[in-house]
Write a protein that holds these residues in place. Sequence first.
Motif, PDB file in Angstrom:
ATOM      1  N   ALA A  46       0.691  -1.157  -0.039  1.00 34.32           N
ATOM      2  CA  ALA A  46      -0.083   0.013  -0.027  1.00 34.32           C
ATOM      3  C   ALA A  46       0.954   1.039  -0.141  1.00 34.32           C
ATOM      4  CB  ALA A  46      -0.914   0.076   1.241  1.00 34.32           C
ATOM      5  N   PRO A  47       0.527   2.388  -0.782  1.00 37.16           N
ATOM      6  CA  PRO A  47       1.217   3.442  -0.851  1.00 37.16           C
ATOM      7  C   PRO A  47       1.370   4.152   0.649  1.00 37.16           C
ATOM      8  CG  PRO A  47      -0.773   3.769  -2.005  1.00 37.16           C
ATOM      9  CD  PRO A  47      -0.633   2.488  -1.523  1.00 37.16           C
ATOM     10  N   PHE A  48       2.439   5.027   0.866  1.00 37.30           N
ATOM     11  CA  PHE A  48       2.667   5.516   2.152  1.00 37.30           C
ATOM     12  C   PHE A  48       1.710   6.630   1.906  1.00 37.30           C
ATOM     13  CE2 PHE A  48       4.804   8.983   4.578  1.00 37.30           C
ATOM     14  CZ  PHE A  48       4.934   8.306   5.755  1.00 37.30           C
ATOM     15  N   PRO A  49       0.813   6.853   3.034  1.00 39.22           N
ATOM     16  CA  PRO A  49      -0.111   7.778   3.265  1.00 39.22           C
ATOM     17  C   PRO A  49       0.352   9.457   3.143  1.00 39.22           C
ATOM     18  CG  PRO A  49      -0.491   6.422   4.809  1.00 39.22           C
ATOM     19  CD  PRO A  49       0.975   6.058   4.291  1.00 39.22           C
ATOM     20  N   ASP A  50      -0.404  10.224   2.275  1.00 39.22           N
ATOM     21  CA  ASP A  50       0.097  11.634   2.299  1.00 39.22           C
ATOM     22  C   ASP A  50      -0.376  12.452   3.641  1.00 39.22           C
ATOM     23  OD1 ASP A  50      -2.471  12.055   1.990  1.00 39.22           O
ATOM     24  OD2 ASP A  50      -2.416  12.674  -0.128  1.00 39.22           O
ATOM     25  N   GLY A  51      -0.010  13.559   3.663  1.00 41.70           N
ATOM     26  CA  GLY A  51      -0.581  14.253   4.826  1.00 41.70           C
ATOM     27  C   GLY A  51      -2.034  14.372   5.254  1.00 41.70           C
TER      28      GLY A  51
ATOM     29  N   LEU B  49       1.829   9.345  16.605  1.00 44.52           N
ATOM     30  CA  LEU B  49       3.110   8.932  15.899  1.00 44.52           C
ATOM     31  C   LEU B  49       3.106   7.896  15.000  1.00 44.52           C
ATOM     32  CD1 LEU B  49       5.181   8.823  19.419  1.00 44.52           C
ATOM     33  CD2 LEU B  49       4.637  10.847  18.363  1.00 44.52           C
ATOM     34  N   ASN B  50       3.521   8.383  13.885  1.00 45.08           N
ATOM     35  CA  ASN B  50       3.239   7.403  12.564  1.00 45.08           C
ATOM     36  C   ASN B  50       4.601   7.008  12.260  1.00 45.08           C
ATOM     37  OD1 ASN B  50       0.820   8.734  12.661  1.00 45.08           O
ATOM     38  ND2 ASN B  50       1.244  10.421  11.354  1.00 45.08           N
ATOM     39  N   PRO B  51       4.589   6.014  11.413  1.00 41.54           N
ATOM     40  CA  PRO B  51       6.268   5.493  10.825  1.00 41.54           C
ATOM     41  C   PRO B  51       6.556   6.416   9.727  1.00 41.54           C
ATOM     42  CG  PRO B  51       4.210   3.953  10.242  1.00 41.54           C
ATOM     43  CD  PRO B  51       3.596   4.887  11.169  1.00 41.54           C
ATOM     44  N   THR B  52       7.719   6.255   9.436  1.00 42.89           N
ATOM     45  CA  THR B  52       8.235   7.219   8.467  1.00 42.89           C
ATOM     46  C   THR B  52       7.931   6.283   7.135  1.00 42.89           C
ATOM     47  OG1 THR B  52      10.458   6.051   8.559  1.00 42.89           O
ATOM     48  CG2 THR B  52      10.322   7.952   9.974  1.00 42.89           C
TER      49      THR B  52
ATOM     50  N   TRP C 123       7.284   2.645   6.478  1.00 41.55           N
ATOM     51  CA  TRP C 123       6.182   1.883   6.110  1.00 41.55           C
ATOM     52  C   TRP C 123       6.593   1.016   4.779  1.00 41.55           C
ATOM     53  CZ3 TRP C 123       1.092   2.930   6.990  1.00 41.55           C
ATOM     54  CH2 TRP C 123       0.184   2.669   6.096  1.00 41.55           C
ATOM     55  N   SER C 124       7.461   1.278   4.152  1.00 44.65           N
ATOM     56  CA  SER C 124       8.067   0.658   3.079  1.00 44.65           C
ATOM     57  C   SER C 124       8.543  -0.815   3.614  1.00 44.65           C
ATOM     58  CB  SER C 124       9.154   1.221   2.122  1.00 44.65           C
ATOM     59  OG  SER C 124       9.458   0.373   1.387  1.00 44.65           O
TER      60      SER C 124
ATOM     61  N   ALA D 273       6.087  -1.688   8.341  1.00 47.95           N
ATOM     62  CA  ALA D 273       5.406  -0.811   9.620  1.00 47.95           C
ATOM     63  C   ALA D 273       4.132  -0.512   9.200  1.00 47.95           C
ATOM     64  CB  ALA D 273       6.319   0.025  10.048  1.00 47.95           C
ATOM     65  N   ARG D 274       3.116  -0.815  10.294  1.00 55.72           N
ATOM     66  CA  ARG D 274       1.643  -0.184   9.825  1.00 55.72           C
ATOM     67  C   ARG D 274       1.131  -0.092  11.317  1.00 55.72           C
ATOM     68  NH1 ARG D 274       3.407  -0.386   5.597  1.00 55.72           N
ATOM     69  NH2 ARG D 274       2.434  -1.177   3.579  1.00 55.72           N
ATOM     70  N   THR D 275       2.126   0.456  12.419  1.00 57.55           N
ATOM     71  CA  THR D 275       1.347   0.867  13.640  1.00 57.55           C
ATOM     72  C   THR D 275       1.700   2.330  13.899  1.00 57.55           C
ATOM     73  OG1 THR D 275       2.103  -1.344  14.557  1.00 57.55           O
ATOM     74  CG2 THR D 275       1.955   0.415  16.144  1.00 57.55           C
ATOM     75  N   ILE D 276       0.538   2.694  14.578  1.00 63.87           N
ATOM     76  CA  ILE D 276       0.619   4.082  14.888  1.00 63.87           C
ATOM     77  C   ILE D 276       0.378   4.074  16.487  1.00 63.87           C
ATOM     78  CG2 ILE D 276      -0.127   5.186  12.740  1.00 63.87           C
ATOM     79  CD1 ILE D 276      -3.011   5.605  14.249  1.00 63.87           C
ATOM     80  N   ARG D 277       1.149   5.107  17.080  1.00 58.85           N
ATOM     81  CA  ARG D 277       0.916   5.310  18.649  1.00 58.85           C
ATOM     82  C   ARG D 277      -0.002   6.627  18.688  1.00 58.85           C
ATOM     83  NH1 ARG D 277       4.128   1.951  21.619  1.00 58.85           N
ATOM     84  NH2 ARG D 277       2.403   2.127  22.871  1.00 58.85           N
ATOM     85  N   CYS D 278      -1.018   6.445  19.317  1.00 52.85           N
ATOM     86  CA  CYS D 278      -1.864   7.509  19.535  1.00 52.85           C
ATOM     87  C   CYS D 278      -1.606   7.908  20.983  1.00 52.85           C
ATOM     88  CB  CYS D 278      -3.553   7.223  19.645  1.00 52.85           C
ATOM     89  SG  CYS D 278      -4.199   6.524  18.081  1.00 52.85           S
ATOM     90  N   GLY D 279      -1.782   9.489  21.299  1.00 55.26           N
ATOM     91  CA  GLY D 279      -1.398   9.768  22.634  1.00 55.26           C
ATOM     92  C   GLY D 279      -1.929  11.279  22.751  1.00 55.26           C
TER      93      GLY D 279
END
Length: 316
Positions: free
Chosen positions: A101-106, A140-143, A147-148, A151-157
Amino acid sequence: MPEIVEWFHPKRRTGQTRLLMVGAVVGALVVLMSSTLFSWPVGGGSAAAANDPNAAFDAPDGSCLVWPAGTTDISQVDCSAKHLFEIAGTVDLTSRYPSGAPFPDGTLWQKISQDNCGPVATKYMSGKLDPNGKYSVNALNPTAQQWSDGARTIRCGLQFAGHGGALQLTTGSARTSDQSPIYPVGTCLGIKDKDVSDPVACTAPHSYEIVGIVDLKSQFPDGFPAEDKQQTALSTRCVQANADYTGGLDLSKFKLGLTWDTVKQESWDLGSTKVNCKVGKKLDDGSGLDTVTNSVKGVGGNGASATTTSAPPAGG
């Protein structure tokens, strides 16, 4: 009611549970950069990080993180220590964004975070996150490289962001802390585009100087006071706080005014009962705040030395 109570109330922050991501609020780009450009793995700052470079990112929910200004050297610290981010939960995006899956944009990152982190943070706070309080939600999102690599984990805070978007150090867990959106007495808030920005030195151009903190619950122990009752109480208590702080300075001498915040009932019900008293200067045309430099502390001279400030306050 004294004239000073009505002289100027700036735009207040609302909906603090919003995510401070790109496009969400003016000035949030700084926060976005801080939260999306962290390089995992990280190092430095703690024994755990030194032994395991993934320690900070893999820290359990409830952990607190800190990093030096302008760096991505993130460390896990005890939440009783100064920190910038408190982990509320982890979201695995694998099912929605499989390998390739492509890396998400902003814009997409914003939607991902809004869809996932608001509910995670609310659950972490047991449904008691003040929407008008000091804490906002972020992720906090993966770079792109991570991602490539899969990594598909985000840390919410949760974080305490200033009016201009810069993260502020805080102590104590958000779950047990007072969520009142206040600054310590003596803090000066910067100015940008005629509005309030992040804390700065009082010798720098600023919009407001915090001259007092009032806990309205001490005056209204039986329940939420209506707006008019808050105004009446604060017109006395903030005037006294200002007199104590400034040494009885005649604010009108410098075309300054005294104002304060009030509390909404939804915040009161969640325990946010404290407000700031603050001194600033409005523009002559009423379109916003004017620039002030130097502190008003002790300038009035009621028991204060003339050397307590480097210079009297000056308008822009």
